[in-house]
Design an enzyme around this catalytic site. Structure first.
Site, PDB file in Angstrom:
ATOM      1  N   GLU A  22       0.255   3.379   1.300  1.00 53.48           N
ATOM      2  CA  GLU A  22       0.154   4.005   3.545  1.00 53.48           C
ATOM      3  C   GLU A  22       2.204   3.827   3.543  1.00 53.48           C
ATOM      4  O   GLU A  22       1.884   4.780   5.175  1.00 53.48           O
ATOM      5  CB  GLU A  22      -0.459   3.592   3.598  1.00 53.48           C
ATOM      6  CG  GLU A  22      -1.826   3.983   4.505  1.00 53.48           C
ATOM      7  CD  GLU A  22      -1.739   5.609   4.440  1.00 53.48           C
ATOM      8  OE1 GLU A  22      -1.301   5.509   6.064  1.00 53.48           O
ATOM      9  OE2 GLU A  22      -2.641   6.813   4.053  1.00 53.48           O
TER      10      GLU A  22
ATOM     11  N   TYR B   4      -1.127   0.633  11.024  1.00 53.92           N
ATOM     12  CA  TYR B   4      -1.140  -0.255   9.254  1.00 53.92           C
ATOM     13  C   TYR B   4      -0.620   0.069   8.817  1.00 53.92           C
ATOM     14  O   TYR B   4       0.095  -1.155   8.206  1.00 53.92           O
ATOM     15  CB  TYR B   4      -2.799   0.358   8.811  1.00 53.92           C
ATOM     16  CG  TYR B   4      -3.244   0.324   7.421  1.00 53.92           C
ATOM     17  CD1 TYR B   4      -3.614  -0.989   7.496  1.00 53.92           C
ATOM     18  CD2 TYR B   4      -2.108   1.012   6.145  1.00 53.92           C
ATOM     19  CE1 TYR B   4      -4.071  -1.700   5.513  1.00 53.92           C
ATOM     20  CE2 TYR B   4      -3.038   0.350   4.776  1.00 53.92           C
ATOM     21  CZ  TYR B   4      -3.386  -0.882   4.895  1.00 53.92           C
ATOM     22  OH  TYR B   4      -3.485  -1.057   3.289  1.00 53.92           O
TER      23      TYR B   4
ATOM     24  N   SER C 196       0.869  -0.869   0.062  1.00 54.14           N
ATOM     25  CA  SER C 196      -0.161  -0.087   0.383  1.00 54.14           C
ATOM     26  C   SER C 196       0.578   1.340  -0.192  1.00 54.14           C
ATOM     27  O   SER C 196       1.920   1.432   0.907  1.00 54.14           O
ATOM     28  CB  SER C 196      -0.957   0.155   1.244  1.00 54.14           C
ATOM     29  OG  SER C 196      -1.328   1.264   1.422  1.00 54.14           O
TER      30      SER C 196
HETATM   31  O1  F7E Z   1      -8.993   8.176   3.812  1.00 53.53           O
HETATM   32  C1  F7E Z   1      -8.564  12.262   4.325  1.00 53.53           C
HETATM   33  C2  F7E Z   1      -8.179  10.978   5.704  1.00 53.53           C
HETATM   34  O2  F7E Z   1      -9.817   6.390   4.530  1.00 53.53           O
HETATM   35  C3  F7E Z   1      -8.140   9.341   2.935  1.00 53.53           C
HETATM   36  C4  F7E Z   1      -6.941   2.894   2.535  1.00 53.53           C
HETATM   37  O3  F7E Z   1      -7.696   1.576   1.574  1.00 53.53           O
HETATM   38  O4  F7E Z   1      -5.834   3.672   0.846  1.00 53.53           O
HETATM   39  C5  F7E Z   1      -6.730   3.588   2.027  1.00 53.53           C
HETATM   40  O5  F7E Z   1      -6.422   4.165   3.219  1.00 53.53           O
HETATM   41  C6  F7E Z   1      -7.657  11.161   3.410  1.00 53.53           C
HETATM   42  C7  F7E Z   1      -7.180  11.040   4.700  1.00 53.53           C
HETATM   43  O6  F7E Z   1      -8.261   6.308   2.997  1.00 53.53           O
HETATM   44  C8  F7E Z   1     -12.495  11.683   6.732  1.00 53.53           C
HETATM   45  O7  F7E Z   1      -7.908  11.738   6.864  1.00 53.53           O
HETATM   46  C9  F7E Z   1     -10.883  13.244   5.706  1.00 53.53           C
HETATM   47  O8  F7E Z   1      -6.029  11.835   4.420  1.00 53.53           O
HETATM   48  O9  F7E Z   1     -10.110   7.017   2.635  1.00 53.53           O
HETATM   49  P1  F7E Z   1      -9.316   7.348   2.808  1.00 53.53           P
HETATM   50  P2  F7E Z   1      -6.385   5.816   3.583  1.00 53.53           P
HETATM   51  O10 F7E Z   1      -6.328   6.437   4.720  1.00 53.53           O
HETATM   52  O11 F7E Z   1      -5.832   6.775   1.904  1.00 53.53           O
HETATM   53  C10 F7E Z   1      -4.318   3.000   1.112  1.00 53.53           C
HETATM   54  C11 F7E Z   1      -3.880   2.970  -0.156  1.00 53.53           C
HETATM   55  C12 F7E Z   1      -5.211   2.009   2.177  1.00 53.53           C
HETATM   56  O12 F7E Z   1      -4.110   0.992   2.303  1.00 53.53           O
HETATM   57  C13 F7E Z   1      -5.906   1.518   2.314  1.00 53.53           C
HETATM   58  O13 F7E Z   1      -5.941   0.050   3.092  1.00 53.53           O
HETATM   59  O14 F7E Z   1      -8.984  11.169   3.778  1.00 53.53           O
HETATM   60  N1  F7E Z   1     -10.310  12.022   5.412  1.00 53.53           N
HETATM   61  N2  F7E Z   1     -11.764  13.068   6.257  1.00 53.53           N
HETATM   62  C14 F7E Z   1     -11.154  11.423   5.803  1.00 53.53           C
HETATM   63  N3  F7E Z   1     -10.705   9.876   5.601  1.00 53.53           N
HETATM   64  C15 F7E Z   1     -11.854   9.182   6.313  1.00 53.53           C
HETATM   65  N4  F7E Z   1     -12.571   7.908   6.447  1.00 53.53           N
HETATM   66  N5  F7E Z   1     -12.788  10.335   6.483  1.00 53.53           N
HETATM   67  C16 F7E Z   1     -13.386  11.477   6.466  1.00 53.53           C
HETATM   68  O15 F7E Z   1     -14.116  11.095   7.756  1.00 53.53           O
END
Ligand code: F7E
Length: 333
Positions: A129, A151, A127
């Site tokens: 990440e 993670y 990932s």
């Molecule tokens: O967050 C911001 C949050 O939860 C994206 C997984 O598939 O991709 C995914 O991980 C961004 C972050 O995905 C909210 O702070 C703002 O900066 O959609 P996400 P993620 O954490 O990037 C990677 C490649 C993986 O491997 C993972 O398994 O969005 N954000 N406000 C928010 N995020 C969430 N979830 N909710 C909010 O309200």
């Protein structure tokens, strides 16, 4: 007939990959976890003909049994605890599944295959990440890893272990460093789907407010259906290798809101969106953008769906889903 075994079959990638492999004539086996898994029917309905095996990445004997039953030519390890905020709340479980699960599966492959490891090829879902506090922009296969969440740390373990099993045992093992990839099948806890679902509900008068965290975070978002194609291509190469899979274009959460609200005719989304610090992360990854030159040149892979089109696709799908929910709700009154 080629046989493939997929862990993480209930997630969006598992479903898209299973469909892709079936369309190529594979017999597909999926590992499903837990007793009476509520997603069992969803998988059977989406991928008819799939064989589901009860197994768990934390239970090595169940993995050996699944390998014996499926006798796969290709193993795709997509199973993980994948929601980043959850990994701070449950870091030990995240490590057991997302990190040690890779070790269990690789060891299970060695136990099952014995001296003939050439009978199987292995894909590890790594990932973006892992790049965390990014050391260079854009990120490539050789960018230093600096994970910022339990993670991310767990994914780094799985990534290096995959490389180690390739180098130590000659296993055909490849690691795909996938940047964010989304679809109408994305879980509603992830930000794209959270936004598109809320926009659909706001358009139908069913929701008044959407509360988010960091609106300035930037991600390189692609379409999950495109990304599973890259996974398959990696296992068709003569030599195993690691590949970044990304679109090379980054957008902020604000851009996401512009496109999603624009789809329902709202240009100024500010009255509808609030920010709450409970959605902020203890350590944020602010700017991910991938350089997929190697995947383009060596695999011949390229994304087919751009960001705007992806978000419009998700809003359209959520509008249908929410309308159906309203009809069902009305009928049950
Ligand atoms: O967050 C911001 C949050 O939860 C994206 C997984 O598939 O991709 C995914 O991980 C961004 C972050 O995905 C909210 O702070 C703002 O900066 O959609 P996400 P993620 O954490 O990037 C990677 C490649 C993986 O491997 C993972 O398994 O969005 N954000 N406000 C928010 N995020 C969430 N979830 N909710 C909010 O309200």
């Amino acid at each position: 007939m080629k046989r493939a075994l997929i862990t993480g079959i209930t997630g969006q990638d598992g479903l898209y990959l299973a469909e892709l492999l079936q369309s190529k004539g594979y017999q597909v086996f999926g590992l499903i976890r837990g007793q009476d898994n509520p997603k069992y029917d969803l998988v059977r309905d989406t991928v008819p003909g799939i064989t589901l095996l009860k197994s768990d990445l934390t239970d090595i004997s169940s993995l050996v049994r699944a390998l014996e039953l499926s006798d796969p030519h290709e193993v795709y390890n997509l199973g993980a605890i994948s929601f980043v905020p959850y990994s701070w709340e449950n870091p030990v479980l995240t490590t057991d599944v997302t990190a040690k699960g890779v070790l269990n599966l690789l060891e299970a492959i060695r136990m099952w295959a014995g001296t003939d490891l050439s009978r199987v090829r292995f894909y590890q879902a790594s990932s973006s990440e892992m790049f965390g506090e990014v050391r260079e922009v854009p990120q490539t296969e050789s960018t230093l890893l600096w994970p910022r969440s339990p993670y991310g740390v767990a994914k780094v373990f799985g990534h290096h272990l995959t490389i180690n099993y390739r180098e130590s045992y000659g296993l055909h093992a490849s690691s795909g460093i996938l940047f964010n990839h989304e679809s109408p099948r994305r879980g509603p806890e992830f930000v794209t789907r959270k936004v598109t679902q809320a926009v659909a509900r706001i358009s139908l008068g069913e929701q008044k407010k959407l509360v988010l965290g960091n609106l300035d975070a930037r991600r390189d978002w692609g379409f999950a259906g495109d990304f599973v194609e890259a996974m398959w291509l990696m296992l068709q190469q003569d030599e195993p290798e690691d590949f970044v899979v990304a679109t090379g274009v980054a957008h902020s959460i604000r851009d996401l809101l512009d496109v999603a609200f624009g789809e329902i005719g709202i240009e100024d989304w500010t009255p509808w969106v609030g920010v709450d610090e409970r959605y902020l992360r203890p350590a944020e990854v602010t700017h991910l953008i991938g350089d997929a030159t190697r995947a383009r040149t060596e695999l011949g892979w390229q994304p087919s769906v751009e960001f705007d089109e992806l978000i419009r696709m998700m809003v359209a799908s959520d509008l249908i889903e929410q309308e159906l929910a309203l009809v069902r709700h009305g009928a049950s009154r």
